[in-house]
Design an enzyme around this catalytic site. Structure first.
Site, PDB file in Angstrom:
ATOM      1  N   GLU A  80       0.816  -0.839  -0.077  1.00 26.03           N
ATOM      2  CA  GLU A  80       0.024   0.336   0.121  1.00 26.03           C
ATOM      3  C   GLU A  80       1.099   1.359   0.200  1.00 26.03           C
ATOM      4  O   GLU A  80       1.579   1.529   0.601  1.00 26.03           O
ATOM      5  CB  GLU A  80      -0.617  -0.257   1.313  1.00 26.03           C
ATOM      6  CG  GLU A  80      -1.845  -1.280   1.271  1.00 26.03           C
ATOM      7  CD  GLU A  80      -3.142  -0.749   0.178  1.00 26.03           C
ATOM      8  OE1 GLU A  80      -2.734   0.214  -0.089  1.00 26.03           O
ATOM      9  OE2 GLU A  80      -4.226  -1.704   1.152  1.00 26.03           O
ATOM     10  N   CYS A 140      -2.642   9.366   2.687  1.00 26.93           N
ATOM     11  CA  CYS A 140      -2.193   8.398   1.335  1.00 26.93           C
ATOM     12  C   CYS A 140      -3.693   8.914   0.116  1.00 26.93           C
ATOM     13  O   CYS A 140      -2.778   8.985  -1.020  1.00 26.93           O
ATOM     14  CB  CYS A 140      -1.989   7.344   1.747  1.00 26.93           C
ATOM     15  SG  CYS A 140      -3.525   6.136   2.139  1.00 26.93           S
TER      16      CYS A 140
HETATM   17  P1  NAD Z   1       8.143   5.205   4.618  1.00 27.12           P
HETATM   18  O1  NAD Z   1       8.452   3.897   4.123  1.00 27.12           O
HETATM   19  O2  NAD Z   1       9.915   5.603   5.158  1.00 27.12           O
HETATM   20  O3  NAD Z   1       7.984   4.066   6.368  1.00 27.12           O
HETATM   21  C1  NAD Z   1       7.275   2.888   5.835  1.00 27.12           C
HETATM   22  C2  NAD Z   1       7.441   1.943   6.846  1.00 27.12           C
HETATM   23  O4  NAD Z   1       8.748   0.779   6.202  1.00 27.12           O
HETATM   24  C3  NAD Z   1       8.379   2.038   8.041  1.00 27.12           C
HETATM   25  O5  NAD Z   1       7.353   1.679   9.311  1.00 27.12           O
HETATM   26  C4  NAD Z   1       9.544   2.105   8.499  1.00 27.12           C
HETATM   27  O6  NAD Z   1      10.066   1.823   9.585  1.00 27.12           O
HETATM   28  C5  NAD Z   1       9.513   0.811   7.502  1.00 27.12           C
HETATM   29  N1  NAD Z   1      11.278   0.642   6.529  1.00 27.12           N
HETATM   30  C6  NAD Z   1      11.755   1.827   5.809  1.00 27.12           C
HETATM   31  N2  NAD Z   1      13.050   1.391   5.035  1.00 27.12           N
HETATM   32  C7  NAD Z   1      12.740   0.160   5.095  1.00 27.12           C
HETATM   33  C8  NAD Z   1      13.315  -0.929   4.803  1.00 27.12           C
HETATM   34  N3  NAD Z   1      14.329  -1.084   4.002  1.00 27.12           N
HETATM   35  N4  NAD Z   1      12.435  -2.242   5.003  1.00 27.12           N
HETATM   36  C9  NAD Z   1      11.287  -2.611   5.011  1.00 27.12           C
HETATM   37  N5  NAD Z   1      10.846  -2.043   6.445  1.00 27.12           N
HETATM   38  C10 NAD Z   1      11.671  -0.054   5.900  1.00 27.12           C
HETATM   39  O7  NAD Z   1       7.023   5.905   4.351  1.00 27.12           O
HETATM   40  P2  NAD Z   1       6.027   6.983   5.860  1.00 27.12           P
HETATM   41  O8  NAD Z   1       7.301   8.025   5.875  1.00 27.12           O
HETATM   42  O9  NAD Z   1       6.444   6.059   7.120  1.00 27.12           O
HETATM   43  O10 NAD Z   1       3.897   7.141   5.083  1.00 27.12           O
HETATM   44  C11 NAD Z   1       4.355   7.634   4.376  1.00 27.12           C
HETATM   45  C12 NAD Z   1       3.767   7.287   3.111  1.00 27.12           C
HETATM   46  O11 NAD Z   1       2.947   5.794   3.468  1.00 27.12           O
HETATM   47  C13 NAD Z   1       3.939   7.966   2.277  1.00 27.12           C
HETATM   48  O12 NAD Z   1       4.862   7.912   0.696  1.00 27.12           O
HETATM   49  C14 NAD Z   1       2.398   7.744   2.209  1.00 27.12           C
HETATM   50  O13 NAD Z   1       2.038   8.002   0.942  1.00 27.12           O
HETATM   51  C15 NAD Z   1       2.125   6.544   2.631  1.00 27.12           C
HETATM   52  N6  NAD Z   1       1.075   5.976   2.861  1.00 27.12           N
HETATM   53  C16 NAD Z   1       0.487   4.618   1.781  1.00 27.12           C
HETATM   54  C17 NAD Z   1      -1.085   4.335   2.364  1.00 27.12           C
HETATM   55  C18 NAD Z   1      -1.712   3.373   1.572  1.00 27.12           C
HETATM   56  O14 NAD Z   1      -2.825   3.206   2.134  1.00 27.12           O
HETATM   57  N7  NAD Z   1      -1.691   3.455   0.504  1.00 27.12           N
HETATM   58  C19 NAD Z   1      -1.354   4.311   2.888  1.00 27.12           C
HETATM   59  C20 NAD Z   1      -0.715   5.563   4.244  1.00 27.12           C
HETATM   60  C21 NAD Z   1       0.364   5.849   4.144  1.00 27.12           C
END
Ligand code: NAD
Length: 522
Positions: free
Chosen positions: A241, A275
């Site tokens: 997502e 999002c």
């Molecule tokens: P992010 O990708 O920075 O982090 C998300 C999660 O991934 C965190 O828990 C982080 O610690 C983890 N992570 C980071 N690097 C990783 C790796 N290499 N391997 C595994 N896990 C890792 O995103 P964010 O800043 O926390 O969230 C914002 C983003 O999320 C925005 O792009 C937003 O659009 C998206 N989002 C999407 C939805 C949806 O349902 N489509 C919902 C909410 C947020």
């Protein structure tokens, strides 16, 4: 992750409005993640064995407990993620209560075995059914922007289906994840069936590499791609997502007052960090100026403050890194000719993470603000002349999460929705699709793979096993070895019987095929 919240081996949770440190939590090392997966693996079979009825009753208990603690949980969300208390209730607590309601009502029907009737005459003497089995251990990696509703809705679906869950919440919002854990444990979920592993990217990467059976990831496209690449190494099934750049299409017959209020709510809810936020808005030229003016006036009236204050409409952004992205997008748009109607600056008097709700007019698709996910309190508005043009603009994006269409003509709205490349299209509303527990949530293009929520989201939490029982165990199948010319002709006849065009051909085919039952098989 921002450097200032990272102490080696520790995650520091910080209130984005005040800078107050809410807690310092040990970060899970790779070996701790692996040990947690192992504990989940050991505990899962017993969880599957307690049966669906018992798991549903635990969900009911969870719902009761969450309802009882709704204000407390909302306050924890506001303290750690910044959103106004009312939003924490409406967009987080209430979404989870309703997701539990959906699963309590429907999990039984959706997870039970399903007959698979056979149409092919050759397989009529078999009974087939679809059996839904838990994957085993499901990893959930979640973001900070909806620190409760995202991991909780996914977790409830995974648990009710009989899986063990390992949740790796965002390093920015670990406290809310621990609140979720305490609610689940108090409701009867065994400790090793739901575990939280706290940490940043490396902890998430360790979870991705571990022996989990499926991963449900919500976050940015960049991280999603890294996870997909790691998952491909061992064919780990994933749901992704990811981000969005959701367009709002305001057609010439839209109600300007309603649509402008929607644009303002859609762009500034959670300080634009959703999002499904309205990330770009297209208004028909015939109502462009009044629409833009109404949006600017309404954005100007929003009360920006600490989310804990009673009248706050818009809280802080999550951290300064996110503020800098917004600032860069707005500055770049301004330098290319965008008009700032309101906002366009930080609000340092309130704190380092506050940015004023900003309305930009006269933007173009050459600007980053219309192409990249801004994830902040900015509403960029562009004029369009006809339907063809607005559909092209809406689809001119690498993303495809959701879109909204505003019109008094429902039929036209639905027709245009059919031309929009997005996982969800709402006609005359925005974002609320996330709170419709029956609806699937997921994106196209760079916005992701698979979905969460609703029947399809529950389906992601189970393996589909096809179980087939032959009703004639004492008979060798007619298609087994011992082939020859007559068998070949019998099979031709069988195909004519089943697929021939006219009645004559089919009857002749049936007669030719009849001898096959007497054929000698090995
Ligand atoms: P992010 O990708 O920075 O982090 C998300 C999660 O991934 C965190 O828990 C982080 O610690 C983890 N992570 C980071 N690097 C990783 C790796 N290499 N391997 C595994 N896990 C890792 O995103 P964010 O800043 O926390 O969230 C914002 C983003 O999320 C925005 O792009 C937003 O659009 C998206 N989002 C999407 C939805 C949806 O349902 N489509 C919902 C909410 C947020």
């Amino acid at each position: 992750m921002p450097m200032d919240t990272q102490v080696p081996g520790k995650i520091r949770s910080v209130n984005p409005a005040s800078g107050e440190v809410l807690g310092e939590i040990d970060c899970a090392s790779e070996s701790e993640v692996l040990a947690a997966v192992q504990r989940g693996r050991m505990a899962q079979p017993q969880w599957a064995e307690v049966g669906l009825r018992r798991r549903i009753s635990i969900l009911r208990e969870f719902q009761t407990k969450l309802h009882g603690r709704k204000s407390e949980i909302a306050a924890a969300i506001t303290r750690e993620a910044g959103k106004p208390l009312a939003e924490a209730l409406v967009t987080e607590v209430s979404v989870v209560l309703d997701a539990a309601r959906f699963l309590i009502e429907h999990a039984w029907g959706l997870l039970r075995d399903q007959p698979v009737p056979h149409g092919n005459l050759a397989t009529k003497l078999k009974r087939g059914r679809l059996v839904r089995e838990p994957h085993g251990v499901i990893g959930i990696i979640s973001p900070w922007n909806y620190p409760f509703s995202i991991p909780a809705t996914e977790t409830l679906a995974a648990l009710v289906a009989g899986n063990a869950v390992l949740l790796k919440p965002s390093e920015l919002t670990p406290v809310v994840a621990l609140e979720l854990a305490s609610l689940l444990y108090a409701s009867g979920v065994p400790k090793n069936v739901f575990q939280v592993v706290i940490g940043g990217g490396p902890t998430g990467a360790a979870l991705t590499r571990s022996a989990i059976d499926k991963l449900v990831f919500t976050g940015s496209v960049g991280t999603g791609k890294r996870i997909a690449a790691a998952a491909a190494e061992r064919l780990l099934p994933v749901v992704l997502e990811l981000g969005g750049k959701d367009p709002m299409l305001v057609l010439e017959d839209a109600d300007v007052d309603v649509a402008s209020s929607a644009a303002v709510w859609g762009a500034f809810v959670n300080a634009g960090q959703a999002c499904l936020s309205v990330e770009r808005c297209y208004a028909h030229r015939s109502l462009y100026e009044p629409f833009v003016k109404a949006c600017a006036e309404k954005a100007d009236r929003l009360r920006v403050n600490d989310g804990m204050a009673a009248n706050t409409d818009v809280g802080p952004m999550i951290d300064e890194r996110q503020v800098r992205i917004v600032e860069a997008h707005v500055e770049e748009a301004k330098s290319h000719g965008a008009r700032v109607l309101v906002g366009g600056t930080r609000l340092p008097a309130l704190g380092v993470n506050f940015y004023a709700p900003t309305v930009l007019a006269d933007v173009t698709h050459e600007m980053r603000i219309m192409r990249e996910e801004t994830f902040g309190p900015v509403l960029p508005i562009m004029a369009f002349d006809d339907e063809q043009e607005v559909v092209r603009l809406a689809n001119d994006s690498v993303y495809g999460l959701a879109a909204s269409i505003w019109t008094r003509d429902r039929k036209r709205g639905e027709r245009i929705a059919g031309r929009i490349q997005a996982g969800t299209v709402m006609v005359n509303d925005v974002i609320s699709c996330f709170g419709i527990s029956e609806a699937p949530h997921g994106g196209l293009k760079a916005s992701g793979i698979g979905c969460t929520h609703g029947p399809f989201g529950l389906d992601e939490m189970v393996r589909k096993k096809y179980l087939d029982v032959d009703l004639t165990p004492g008979i060798k199948k007619v298609w087994w070895h011992g082939y020859g010319e007559s068998f070949r002709r019998q099979m031709e006849g069988f195909l004519d019987w089943q697929f021939g065009r006219g009645l004559g051909e089919r009857v002749r085919g049936a007669l030719r095929a009849a001898g096959v039952v007497r054929r000698k098989r090995l």
